[in-house]
Each structure stands twice: as C-alpha cells, then as structure tokens.
Design a protein around this motif. Structure first.
Motif, PDB file in Angstrom:
ATOM      1  N   VAL A 106      -9.828   7.601   4.987  1.00  0.00           N
ATOM      2  CA  VAL A 106     -10.075   6.169   4.788  1.00  0.00           C
ATOM      3  C   VAL A 106     -10.303   5.492   6.132  1.00  0.00           C
ATOM      4  O   VAL A 106     -11.208   4.667   6.285  1.00  0.00           O
ATOM      5  N   LEU A 107      -9.484   5.854   7.104  1.00  0.00           N
ATOM      6  CA  LEU A 107      -9.645   5.281   8.444  1.00  0.00           C
ATOM      7  C   LEU A 107     -10.982   5.689   9.034  1.00  0.00           C
ATOM      8  O   LEU A 107     -11.688   4.874   9.629  1.00  0.00           O
ATOM      9  N   SER A 159     -13.714   3.686   7.616  1.00  0.00           N
ATOM     10  CA  SER A 159     -13.728   2.325   8.142  1.00  0.00           C
ATOM     11  C   SER A 159     -14.397   2.272   9.511  1.00  0.00           C
ATOM     12  O   SER A 159     -15.084   1.306   9.845  1.00  0.00           O
ATOM     13  N   GLU A 166     -10.505  -4.412  11.265  1.00  0.00           N
ATOM     14  CA  GLU A 166     -10.066  -5.193  10.103  1.00  0.00           C
ATOM     15  C   GLU A 166      -9.136  -4.362   9.203  1.00  0.00           C
ATOM     16  O   GLU A 166      -8.152  -4.876   8.663  1.00  0.00           O
ATOM     17  N   PHE A 167      -9.465  -3.076   9.069  1.00  0.00           N
ATOM     18  CA  PHE A 167      -8.652  -2.197   8.234  1.00  0.00           C
ATOM     19  C   PHE A 167      -7.239  -2.054   8.794  1.00  0.00           C
ATOM     20  O   PHE A 167      -6.242  -2.175   8.074  1.00  0.00           O
ATOM     21  N   LEU A 213     -15.518  -1.267  10.385  1.00  0.00           N
ATOM     22  CA  LEU A 213     -14.440  -2.126   9.869  1.00  0.00           C
ATOM     23  C   LEU A 213     -13.062  -1.629  10.293  1.00  0.00           C
ATOM     24  O   LEU A 213     -12.055  -1.993   9.682  1.00  0.00           O
ATOM     25  N   ALA A 214     -13.002  -0.793  11.310  1.00  0.00           N
ATOM     26  CA  ALA A 214     -11.737  -0.191  11.708  1.00  0.00           C
ATOM     27  C   ALA A 214     -10.699  -1.236  12.094  1.00  0.00           C
ATOM     28  O   ALA A 214      -9.536  -1.160  11.683  1.00  0.00           O
ATOM     29  N   THR A 247       0.847  -1.185   0.000  1.00  0.00           N
ATOM     30  CA  THR A 247       0.000   0.000   0.000  1.00  0.00           C
ATOM     31  C   THR A 247       0.881   1.233   0.000  1.00  0.00           C
ATOM     32  O   THR A 247       1.747   1.361   0.850  1.00  0.00           O
ATOM     33  N   SER A 274      -5.195  -5.186   8.385  1.00  0.00           N
ATOM     34  CA  SER A 274      -4.718  -5.338   7.012  1.00  0.00           C
ATOM     35  C   SER A 274      -3.496  -4.462   6.757  1.00  0.00           C
ATOM     36  O   SER A 274      -2.536  -4.887   6.108  1.00  0.00           O
TER      37      SER A 274
END
Length: 210
Positions: free
Chosen positions: A14-15, A18, A26-27, A23-24, A7, A30
């Motif tokens: 983006v955060l 999420s 999981e983000f 989905l924070a 990345t 990742s």
C-alpha cells in the motif's frame, strides 16, 4: 474511545502504491493521525519504520488477542478500515458488528489453493508414511489441505495421522488455531513466530520425544 479512521494492519504494498501515485506524504500523514490497531510483530515493526505507533495491539500474536485489546474501546458509530491479509477474520468482524461499528474489509490480495496434483501428492505421501512432519506457514495452508482431504474422503485419516505418526508444525498461533479448527490437537508451535524458530522447535520436539 477510538475516533473515526481506525486502521487495522498495513501492507508495504500500500505504501509502495502511494509512492507511485505521488501520495506518500498524504498517506503517512493519514496513518499518523489515525488510531491504529495492529496484530503481529511484522505489522508493528513495519509501522515503527513509518514512524507510527499502534494505539492498540494484540497480546499474543493472534486475532483473538487483538479483539481482547479492543474491548477497552467503544466502536459504536465509528468508521473502521479493516485491512486483511487475504484470509477472513470472523472473530474480528463479529466483534465490530456487535460493537455497531461501520467497517469496510480491504483485501489487497487473496490466497489461491495449490493445484490438485500438488495436493494429491501431499495426501499420498502422508498416507503412505513418506512424511514425518508438515510445516504449516499460514492458516490458509491448513484449510486448503483439509478442504481437499474432505472432498476426497481422507480428512479423518489425515487427522489420525497428525495425532500419531505425522507431526504438525505451525509457524505461529494463528496458523495453529486454523489447525485446531480442523481437529488437529498435537501441534508444535515456536515461541517466536518465525520459520527458523519453527524448525528449531520441531528439532526440540524430536529430541524430547526420543
């Protein structure tokens, strides 16, 4: 060798998105599992706040510096998420293409040119001697100015002004590179890529000149 999931860069938006989507975790997981290549101190500082240390970073705050750092790795057949800040990165794209990487450009937002009347006012103030210096805070600003000037047959005159009576100030190396691409060679660049530092650098320039 950098594995799949490289990345390049990250935006706080983006955060935030999420978090809104639930989905924070999981983000962040990742990001921490991926190999990150980052350009610029702001990106690196944001990553550190998230507990992420870039595998690769630039050596001078520029895209060219990031490309130099990436030369140590093989990208053939790798999947790369290339997050841009609304501005093209041809050198980076050429590098990934030549490396036979599979990449996807992500543009969360885009830079919109100023209204015509705003550009006309700036051109008029430059050509009438009302402006002594112009502080460029992003690369698109340089391109927008000269694109408008070219459309109105003023590009050569504007370049001459920046080499004589008007001082061009760039907030950092990326912005300075955009000015150089437009033919501007006399540029004041601060050691630290910050707005305040740019103003201080301009003051020092005038003091040394006087």
């Amino acid at each position: 060798m950098l594995p799949e999931g490289v990345t390049l860069g990250i935006l706080a938006s983006v955060l935030y998105t999420s978090f809104l989507l639930g989905l924070a975790d999981e983000f962040l997981s990742s990001l921490q599992a991926a190999n990150i290549a980052a350009r610029g101190y702001k990106t690196v500082n944001m990553l550190k706040k998230l507990g992420v240390t870039p595998t690769v970073r630039d050596d001078d705050g520029s895209t060219a510096g990031l490309v130099r750092a990436l030369h140590s790795f093989s990208f053939e057949g790798k999947h790369v998420a290339l997050q841009l800040h609304g501005d093209p990165a041809p050198k980076l794209i050429d590098f990934l293409s030549n490396q036979k990487a599979q990449f996807k450009e992500i543009l969360p937002y885009q830079h919109i040119p100023p209204k015509a009347e705003v550009m006309e006012q700036l051109i008029n103030e430059l050509t009438s001697g009302k402006v002594d210096a112009v502080n460029f805070t992003s690369a698109p600003q340089a391109r927008f100015l000269f694109s408008f000037a070219k459309e109105h047959g003023q590009a050569d005159h504007i370049r001459e002004l920046f080499e004589s009576s008007v001082v061009a100030v760039a907030v950092g190396k990326v912005t300075a590179a955009a000015l150089k691409e437009e033919g501007v060679d006399r540029i004041v660049i601060p050691d630290q890529e910050r707005m305040g530092s740019a103003i201080v650098a301009l003051e020092h320039y005038y003091q040394q000149r006087d």
